[in-house]
Design a protein around this motif. Structure first.
Motif, PDB file in Angstrom:
ATOM      1  N   VAL A 121      18.526   1.878   6.690  1.00 37.65           N
ATOM      2  CA  VAL A 121      19.426   1.948   5.528  1.00 37.65           C
ATOM      3  C   VAL A 121      20.745   2.617   5.911  1.00 37.65           C
ATOM      4  CG1 VAL A 121      19.729   2.929   3.211  1.00 37.65           C
ATOM      5  CG2 VAL A 121      17.509   2.006   3.880  1.00 37.65           C
ATOM      6  N   ASP A 122      21.838   1.984   5.477  1.00 35.93           N
ATOM      7  CA  ASP A 122      23.157   2.590   5.645  1.00 35.93           C
ATOM      8  C   ASP A 122      24.006   2.200   4.437  1.00 35.93           C
ATOM      9  OD1 ASP A 122      25.176   4.061   6.795  1.00 35.93           O
ATOM     10  OD2 ASP A 122      25.285   2.882   8.630  1.00 35.93           O
ATOM     11  N   ASP A 123      25.146   2.866   4.299  1.00 34.35           N
ATOM     12  CA  ASP A 123      25.995   2.546   3.150  1.00 34.35           C
ATOM     13  C   ASP A 123      26.706   1.206   3.332  1.00 34.35           C
ATOM     14  OD1 ASP A 123      27.595   3.741   5.205  1.00 34.35           O
ATOM     15  OD2 ASP A 123      29.224   3.945   3.759  1.00 34.35           O
ATOM     16  N   LEU A 124      27.085   0.914   4.597  1.00 33.07           N
ATOM     17  CA  LEU A 124      27.979  -0.225   4.805  1.00 33.07           C
ATOM     18  C   LEU A 124      27.663  -0.926   6.126  1.00 33.07           C
ATOM     19  CD1 LEU A 124      31.709  -0.378   4.034  1.00 33.07           C
ATOM     20  CD2 LEU A 124      30.994  -0.829   6.392  1.00 33.07           C
ATOM     21  N   ALA A 126      29.354  -3.517   8.809  1.00 35.95           N
ATOM     22  CA  ALA A 126      30.606  -4.159   9.238  1.00 35.95           C
ATOM     23  C   ALA A 126      30.294  -5.064  10.429  1.00 35.95           C
ATOM     24  CB  ALA A 126      31.653  -3.096   9.546  1.00 35.95           C
ATOM     25  N   THR A 127      30.503  -4.605  11.663  1.00 33.53           N
ATOM     26  CA  THR A 127      30.165  -5.429  12.829  1.00 33.53           C
ATOM     27  C   THR A 127      28.661  -5.462  13.088  1.00 33.53           C
ATOM     28  OG1 THR A 127      30.284  -3.587  14.382  1.00 33.53           O
ATOM     29  CG2 THR A 127      32.341  -4.764  13.916  1.00 33.53           C
ATOM     30  N   GLY A 128      27.956  -4.507  12.522  1.00 31.82           N
ATOM     31  CA  GLY A 128      26.517  -4.400  12.760  1.00 31.82           C
ATOM     32  C   GLY A 128      26.160  -3.549  13.971  1.00 31.82           C
ATOM     33  N   GLY A 129      27.158  -3.061  14.681  1.00 31.19           N
ATOM     34  CA  GLY A 129      26.878  -2.258  15.875  1.00 31.19           C
ATOM     35  C   GLY A 129      26.018  -1.041  15.568  1.00 31.19           C
ATOM     36  N   THR A 130      26.345  -0.350  14.486  1.00 29.40           N
ATOM     37  CA  THR A 130      25.600   0.853  14.118  1.00 29.40           C
ATOM     38  C   THR A 130      24.163   0.512  13.735  1.00 29.40           C
ATOM     39  OG1 THR A 130      27.666   1.736  13.211  1.00 29.40           O
ATOM     40  CG2 THR A 130      25.629   2.869  12.593  1.00 29.40           C
ATOM     41  N   ALA A 131      24.018  -0.475  12.861  1.00 30.91           N
ATOM     42  CA  ALA A 131      22.674  -0.831  12.385  1.00 30.91           C
ATOM     43  C   ALA A 131      21.812  -1.372  13.526  1.00 30.91           C
ATOM     44  CB  ALA A 131      22.781  -1.859  11.257  1.00 30.91           C
TER      45      ALA A 131
HETATM   46  O1  LIG Z   1      28.667  -2.149  11.198  1.00 27.49           O
HETATM   47  P1  LIG Z   1      29.525  -1.211  11.987  1.00 27.49           P
HETATM   48  O2  LIG Z   1      30.760  -1.875  12.548  1.00 27.49           O
HETATM   49  O3  LIG Z   1      28.758  -0.497  13.039  1.00 27.49           O
HETATM   50  O4  LIG Z   1      30.108  -0.124  10.980  1.00 27.49           O
HETATM   51  C1  LIG Z   1      29.351   0.455   9.938  1.00 27.49           C
HETATM   52  C2  LIG Z   1      29.248   1.945  10.084  1.00 27.49           C
HETATM   53  O5  LIG Z   1      30.541   2.544   9.956  1.00 27.49           O
HETATM   54  C3  LIG Z   1      30.467   3.612   9.016  1.00 27.49           C
HETATM   55  O6  LIG Z   1      30.055   4.793   9.594  1.00 27.49           O
HETATM   56  P2  LIG Z   1      30.973   5.749  10.463  1.00 27.49           P
HETATM   57  O7  LIG Z   1      30.690   5.496  11.900  1.00 27.49           O
HETATM   58  O8  LIG Z   1      32.388   5.634   9.999  1.00 27.49           O
HETATM   59  O9  LIG Z   1      30.357   7.179  10.192  1.00 27.49           O
HETATM   60  P3  LIG Z   1      30.146   8.112   8.904  1.00 27.49           P
HETATM   61  O10 LIG Z   1      29.098   7.463   8.027  1.00 27.49           O
HETATM   62  O11 LIG Z   1      29.649   9.337   9.557  1.00 27.49           O
HETATM   63  O12 LIG Z   1      31.462   8.254   8.206  1.00 27.49           O
HETATM   64  C4  LIG Z   1      29.390   3.163   8.068  1.00 27.49           C
HETATM   65  O13 LIG Z   1      28.849   4.251   7.342  1.00 27.49           O
HETATM   66  C5  LIG Z   1      28.392   2.527   8.985  1.00 27.49           C
HETATM   67  O14 LIG Z   1      27.488   3.487   9.521  1.00 27.49           O
END
Ligand SMILES: O=P(O)(O)OC[C@H]1O[C@H](OP(=O)(O)OP(=O)(O)O)[C@H](O)[C@@H]1O
Ligand SMILES: Nc1ncnc2[nH]cnc12
Length: 179
Positions: A121-124, A126-131
């Motif tokens: 689970v995450d808030d957002l 985008a590219t999906g790299g984090t998830a």
């Molecule tokens: O899909 P991606 O391109 O990977 O981006 C999405 C991520 O970017 C933001 O986090 P951020 O790294 O800004 O950290 P934060 O939640 O600590 O502000 C958001 O909360 C996601 O975790």
């Protein structure tokens, strides 16, 4: 009558050119300030989940707010996926690229029982790299990633497609065009 998605969308603020020129930053702090914003978002996310969840794997930092509340709602445990260097025990880590930079995520190596049903689970998205880094971590730790849930998706950046290609059932409540 407005839909839940319309109500939630009205609570998200867009800040242009943060943290870099050209980024339309989707700011959920305004949704969090609303008395029922978080609970309505969490109820709507919970409605998209089938079957029992053992652990919600919430991603630092904004993912902690949504993921923590969703774990309570689903009766699941909460697994914290943090930026590297913050967790005190033995960790595993994964590097990833962001829409606006690079970073490294970590989790405790013993946080996940074998074959635990885990919802990332995450808030957002985008590219999906984090998830995807979170998915890799949970899988390395022996967990079974049964899906990923987000409040917001930026579909043009391809994160949803990347998660599906990785075999993850990814769903979001709100989609925003543009970055
Ligand atoms: O899909 P991606 O391109 O990977 O981006 C999405 C991520 O970017 C933001 O986090 P951020 O790294 O800004 O950290 P934060 O939640 O600590 O502000 C958001 O909360 C996601 O975790
Ligand atoms: N446009 C955006 N708004 C908020 N958080 C983000 N994380 C990555 N891209 C983002």
């Amino acid at each position: 009558m407005t839909s839940v998605a319309d109500d939630l969308r009205a609570l998200v603020r867009t800040i242009p050119d943060f943290p870099k020129p050209g980024i339309q930053f989707r700011d959920i702090t305004t949704l969090m300030l609303d008395r029922s914003g978080l609970s309505r978002a969490v109820d709507a996310l919970a409605d998209t989940v089938d079957g029992p969840i053992d652990l919600v794997a919430a991603i630092e930092a904004r993912g902690f707010a949504i993921g923590g509340a969703l774990a309570v709602k689903l009766g699941a445990g909460l697994l914290l996926i943090r930026k590297d260097g913050k967790l005190p025990g033995k960790t595993i880590a994964e590097d990833y690229a962001l829409e606006y930079g690079t970073d490294r995520l970590a989790m405790h190596v013993d946080a996940c029982t074998p074959d635990a049903r885990v919802l990332v689970v995450d808030d957002l998205l985008a590219t999906g790299g984090t998830a995807l880094a979170a998915v890799r971590l949970v899988r390395r730790a022996g967990g079974n990633v049964v899906g990923a849930r987000f409040l917001i998706d930026l579909p043009e950046l391809g994160g949803g497609d990347a998660l599906v290609a990785a075999g993850v059932d990814a769903r979001s409540l709100l989609a925003y065009e543009g970055h």
